[in-house]
Write a protein that holds these residues in place. Sequence first.
Motif: not given
Length: 189
Positions: A134, A144-145, A147-148, A151, A175-178
């Motif tokens: 994280y 985060d945006r 990467l969301a 994917p 919303h956190d993208q690992p």
Amino acid sequence: MSASTRLTRPALRAQLLAARERFAASAEVSAATEAIARELRQVIDRLEPECLGLYWAMRSEFNAASLWIDDKGDTTFPLALPFARREARQMHYRLWDGQAPRLKDECGIATSDGAEVVPDVVLVPCVGFTASGYRLGYGGGYFDRWLAAHPHVTAVGVAWSVGLVADADFTPEPHDQPLACVVTERGVA
Ligand SMILES: Nc1nc2c(c(=O)[nH]1)N(C=O)[C@@H](CNc1ccc(C(=O)N[C@@H](CCC(=O)O)C(=O)O)cc1)CN2
Ligand SMILES: Nc1ncnc2c1ncn2[C@@H]1O[C@H](COP(=O)(O)OP(=O)(O)OP(=O)(O)O)[C@@H](O)[C@H]1O
């Protein structure tokens, strides 16, 4: 640190940024710069990207783009740099020819005027990171945006090891993208 004394994200961010500034001003940073460059090259060689998204450093980040600047033709894949839009808090990547950037994005970060692309591997600068991948950034939510919305992209964190935060001290939000992994001067976490 127990859960009851866990810092808020802004407080943790401020603490990590101060530690990173101290590290960047210390005698250790020069050996660390060589070590992180070596580690990053190995990780990228293994991932064999079709297009690699880099970043130009701000503040005391390691400058990932410096590894490829004036690349003498060994790199077989295209490179790209982010272009961040301040109001929308959005970013996209633009092809980069490896020459010293002459353009800045709306956040004042050096970027490229190349065509928009979607890299399959991106290097993501971290203010902080946990062992489970994280990431804490500057708080804009830009990565985060992005990467969301993308994917299938492999996100490789890049940080000095002073950015390590214990999992117990960081509560991921939905919303956190690992990240797939985090590269520091001490190796790959
Ligand atoms: N190198 C790099 N590029 C990146 C990011 C990053 O973390 N590092 N981002 C990751 O999200 C996005 C941009 N995020 C930003 C978040 C905050 C500020 C900011 O606080 N700017 C200050 C001035 C900073 C300075 O010059 O030191 C300001 O506007 O007052 C800028 C960009 C996309 N590009
Ligand atoms: N996919 C998303 N869609 C909409 N808003 C988002 C998304 N991801 C993050 N945000 C918003 O962005 C804000 C900042 O998030 P966070 O504190 O995790 O940023 P950060 O990862 O530290 O920042 P950065 O990526 O810019 O370095 C939060 O308020 C969050 O709600």
